[in-house]
Design an enzyme around this catalytic site. Structure first.
Site, PDB file in Angstrom:
ATOM      1  N   ALA A   1       0.628  -1.352   0.012  1.00  0.00           N
ATOM      2  CA  ALA A   1       0.101  -0.002  -0.121  1.00  0.00           C
ATOM      3  C   ALA A   1       0.922   1.346   0.105  1.00  0.00           C
ATOM      4  CB  ALA A   1      -1.000   0.012   1.334  1.00  0.00           C
TER       5      ALA A   1
ATOM      6  N   THR B   1       3.569   2.621  -2.131  1.00  0.00           N
ATOM      7  CA  THR B   1       4.058   3.217  -3.294  1.00  0.00           C
ATOM      8  C   THR B   1       3.300   2.610  -4.538  1.00  0.00           C
ATOM      9  OG1 THR B   1       5.848   1.582  -3.500  1.00  0.00           O
ATOM     10  CG2 THR B   1       6.371   3.331  -2.279  1.00  0.00           C
TER      11      THR B   1
ATOM     12  N   ASP C   1       6.453  -8.003   6.762  1.00  0.00           N
ATOM     13  CA  ASP C   1       6.678  -8.952   5.572  1.00  0.00           C
ATOM     14  C   ASP C   1       5.250  -9.440   5.515  1.00  0.00           C
ATOM     15  OD1 ASP C   1       7.225 -10.666   3.693  1.00  0.00           O
ATOM     16  OD2 ASP C   1       8.700 -11.897   4.967  1.00  0.00           O
ATOM     17  N   ALA C   2       4.792  -9.164   4.288  1.00  0.00           N
ATOM     18  CA  ALA C   2       3.211  -9.688   3.940  1.00  0.00           C
ATOM     19  C   ALA C   2       3.183 -11.079   3.424  1.00  0.00           C
ATOM     20  CB  ALA C   2       2.893  -8.936   2.853  1.00  0.00           C
TER      21      ALA C   2
ATOM     22  N   TYR D   1      10.241  -9.436 -20.268  1.00  0.00           N
ATOM     23  CA  TYR D   1       9.019  -9.214 -19.498  1.00  0.00           C
ATOM     24  C   TYR D   1       8.020 -10.479 -19.757  1.00  0.00           C
ATOM     25  CZ  TYR D   1       5.964  -7.472 -16.115  1.00  0.00           C
ATOM     26  OH  TYR D   1       5.475  -7.134 -15.065  1.00  0.00           O
TER      27      TYR D   1
ATOM     28  N   THR E   1       8.143   3.292 -11.524  1.00  0.00           N
ATOM     29  CA  THR E   1       7.737   3.052 -10.218  1.00  0.00           C
ATOM     30  C   THR E   1       9.169   2.340  -9.586  1.00  0.00           C
ATOM     31  OG1 THR E   1       7.245   0.743 -10.351  1.00  0.00           O
ATOM     32  CG2 THR E   1       5.482   2.196 -10.331  1.00  0.00           C
TER      33      THR E   1
HETATM   34  N1  NAD Z   1       5.477  -0.244 -12.670  1.00  0.00           N
HETATM   35  C1  NAD Z   1       4.616  -0.737 -13.686  1.00  0.00           C
HETATM   36  O1  NAD Z   1       4.935  -0.455 -14.719  1.00  0.00           O
HETATM   37  C2  NAD Z   1       3.828  -1.833 -13.587  1.00  0.00           C
HETATM   38  C3  NAD Z   1       2.648  -2.101 -14.779  1.00  0.00           C
HETATM   39  C4  NAD Z   1       1.901  -2.831 -14.418  1.00  0.00           C
HETATM   40  C5  NAD Z   1       1.868  -3.738 -13.353  1.00  0.00           C
HETATM   41  N2  NAD Z   1       2.696  -3.499 -12.284  1.00  0.00           N
HETATM   42  C6  NAD Z   1       2.488  -4.519 -11.017  1.00  0.00           C
HETATM   43  O2  NAD Z   1       1.935  -3.844 -10.084  1.00  0.00           O
HETATM   44  C7  NAD Z   1       2.195  -4.252  -8.854  1.00  0.00           C
HETATM   45  C8  NAD Z   1       2.977  -3.194  -7.729  1.00  0.00           C
HETATM   46  O3  NAD Z   1       4.067  -2.824  -8.472  1.00  0.00           O
HETATM   47  P1  NAD Z   1       4.634  -1.338  -8.547  1.00  0.00           P
HETATM   48  O4  NAD Z   1       5.228  -0.965  -9.769  1.00  0.00           O
HETATM   49  O5  NAD Z   1       3.453  -0.358  -7.806  1.00  0.00           O
HETATM   50  O6  NAD Z   1       5.620  -1.451  -7.287  1.00  0.00           O
HETATM   51  P2  NAD Z   1       6.216  -0.669  -6.129  1.00  0.00           P
HETATM   52  O7  NAD Z   1       7.563  -0.968  -6.149  1.00  0.00           O
HETATM   53  O8  NAD Z   1       6.045   0.593  -6.244  1.00  0.00           O
HETATM   54  O9  NAD Z   1       5.396  -1.159  -4.764  1.00  0.00           O
HETATM   55  C9  NAD Z   1       5.371  -2.228  -4.172  1.00  0.00           C
HETATM   56  C10 NAD Z   1       4.966  -2.205  -2.762  1.00  0.00           C
HETATM   57  O10 NAD Z   1       5.026  -3.465  -2.191  1.00  0.00           O
HETATM   58  C11 NAD Z   1       5.357  -3.525  -0.805  1.00  0.00           C
HETATM   59  N3  NAD Z   1       6.246  -4.675  -0.392  1.00  0.00           N
HETATM   60  C12 NAD Z   1       7.408  -5.113  -1.132  1.00  0.00           C
HETATM   61  N4  NAD Z   1       7.754  -6.223  -0.379  1.00  0.00           N
HETATM   62  C13 NAD Z   1       6.899  -6.347   0.559  1.00  0.00           C
HETATM   63  C14 NAD Z   1       6.698  -7.385   1.421  1.00  0.00           C
HETATM   64  N5  NAD Z   1       7.493  -8.578   1.671  1.00  0.00           N
HETATM   65  N6  NAD Z   1       5.735  -7.229   2.479  1.00  0.00           N
HETATM   66  C15 NAD Z   1       4.941  -6.313   2.287  1.00  0.00           C
HETATM   67  N7  NAD Z   1       5.054  -5.493   1.385  1.00  0.00           N
HETATM   68  C16 NAD Z   1       6.095  -5.395   0.627  1.00  0.00           C
HETATM   69  C17 NAD Z   1       6.151  -2.198  -1.055  1.00  0.00           C
HETATM   70  O11 NAD Z   1       6.295  -1.800   0.616  1.00  0.00           O
HETATM   71  C18 NAD Z   1       5.409  -1.246  -1.707  1.00  0.00           C
HETATM   72  O12 NAD Z   1       4.368  -0.922  -1.074  1.00  0.00           O
HETATM   73  C19 NAD Z   1       2.953  -5.531  -9.253  1.00  0.00           C
HETATM   74  O13 NAD Z   1       2.746  -6.663  -9.200  1.00  0.00           O
HETATM   75  C20 NAD Z   1       3.755  -5.096 -10.640  1.00  0.00           C
HETATM   76  O14 NAD Z   1       4.052  -6.165 -11.332  1.00  0.00           O
HETATM   77  C21 NAD Z   1       3.624  -2.585 -12.402  1.00  0.00           C
END
Ligand code: NAD
Length: 396
Positions: free
Chosen positions: A49, A51, A111-112, A235, A276
């Protein structure tokens, strides 16, 4: 403390508390400007939640529909004289704003993937909310310690079957070069599936169902990416894409379980490529994103995480809308990125890009400034030469 960005490769090791707060406020203001999302979620658990897409989902649920939110994330808190990671500052700012607006907002920093955090979340839901009606699964992690075996799996971003050579950009130095990435081993593929596949999502839903804390008719959504062919070897057809196929497998199983639980639903939303912390670590992809931003901004189609998630909630999930699935059963908010005219332009620019014309042919500047904003730098209204207190306790 005067806080400046310190970029090391694809990470910035500093974060600005006031800048992160301003970044969160921009997202809140955007959601409010779009008006309420009718019949939206009421009680929401967001995994990941702090970022990116998870934070944007939380902001949309809270400020679009007045939802109570429980956020789970893994961030380094601040201490006296020591900076936190941006997700901590984001979550503190979100929580302050939600509480000020009279909304329930609590957080679990841990750790989720662990049983302990799942138990903690269930206990909090039981005590405060009774049940949740939406579970957003938005974790992006480099590793996972498996709660049953105790083994720690590390995810990797590699092609499968053959080496992959393509252009990449050092976003910090603006140098375009060829990169060759060797294919993953079977173990690396399995490890990436263990981290970024669907098993943990299933474990969450099983635990929540078993504890009776999922409302009948509850929804769960997880996020994926597909993108254009130029990125497929690294990817879609690579280790991360294999993990995403496993996430789709899990979505079908969870959907069936939730359908049986009062006509609920689970699905994957395929989102747009965005800057991100997670995506900046993928080779080749940042160059594609820089090209994509240039094209989508020129066409007035550009969206960030908050625009994407607000659109997902308002046009697919709630607001009297129905989910529109593709033939793979996925919701597509990457539809503007994948428009044929956008992709045709990207394919035309891709082979032409060099270090010399990077600034002219791509939106590398936009990439860089968005990257810095993830860490709270470059936000209007923040005086980056002034002293700021690095320690921001989580509001309660
Ligand atoms: N960034 C992109 O271009 C993109 C595009 C499409 C889909 N996605 C997908 O969206 C999803 C989120 O990615 P994002 O880019 O927003 O990533 P992000 O790095 O911004 O966010 C990741 C989140 O996961 C949390 N996290 C990581 N490890 C954790 C753990 N062990 N326990 C609890 N929390 C944990 C972090 O604290 C953070 O809140 C992923 O499944 C990603 O594949 C990303």
């Amino acid at each position: 403390m005067v806080i400046k960005p310190k970029v090391r490769g694809f990470i910035c090791v500093t974060a600005h508390p006031a800048g992160c707060a301003a970044h969160v406020q921009q997202q809140i203001d955007y959601v409010k400007s779009k008006g309420p999302v009718r019949d939206g979620p009421k009680k929401v658990l967001v995994l990941g939640a702090s970022t990116g897409f998870g934070l944007a989902s939380r902001v949309t649920a809270a400020f679009g529909s007045g939802a109570a939110t429980l956020g789970v994330f893994f961030e380094r808190p601040s201490e006296d004289g020591r900076l936190a990671t941006p997700g901590w500052y984001n979550s503190a700012a979100f929580t302050r704003a939600a509480l000020d607006a009279g909304l329930y907002a609590k957080n679990i920093n841990g750790d989720a993937f662990s049983d302990a955090v799942k138990r903690q979340a269930i206990d909090l839901i039981k005590a405060d909310l009774g049940q949740v009606d939406l579970v957003v699964y938005s974790l992006a992690s480099p590793r996972r310690t498996h709660p049953r075996t105790g083994a720690t799996h590390k995810s990797c971003l590699k092609p499968i079957g053959a080496p992959y050579t393509n252009k990449t950009v050092d976003t910090d130095r603006g140098i375009v070069s060829d990169v060759t990435i060797e294919p993953a081993t079977e173990t690396e593929i399995a490890d990436t599936v263990a981290v970024m596949g669907g098993e943990d999502w299933e474990m969450w839903i099983d635990a929540l169902l078993e504890a009776g804390v999922l409302a009948p008719g509850a929804t769960s959504v997880a996020y994926s990416y597909i993108g254009p062919e130029v990125t497929w070897p690294i990817y879609k057809n690579g280790t991360i894409g294999t993990a995403k196929i496993d996430l789709e497998r899990a979505a079908k199983k969870i959907d069936a379980a939730l359908k049986a639980h009062g006509y609920g639903r689970a699905f994957i939303s395929v989102n747009k490529a965005l800057v991100t912390q997670a995506s900046s670590a993928i080779p080749v992809v940042p160059l594609y994103i820089s090209i994509l931003y240039k094209i989508m901004k020129a066409k007035g189609l550009h969206e960030g995480c908050i625009e994407q998630m607000q659109r997902l909630f308002a046009t697919q999930l709630y607001n009297g809308s129905a989910l529109a699935f593709d033939d793979g059963g996925r919701v597509r908010v990457d539809n503007w990125e994948m428009r044929p005219d956008v992709q045709a332009e990207a394919a035309k620019i891709w082979p032409q890009v060099t270090t010399e014309n990077l600034a002219a042919l791509t939106d590398i500047e936009g990439y860089r400034s968005e990257f810095l904003r993830l860490f709270g730098f470059g936000l209007p209204g923040v005086n980056y030469d002034a002293d700021y207190e690095p320690h921001v306790p989580m509001p309660e």
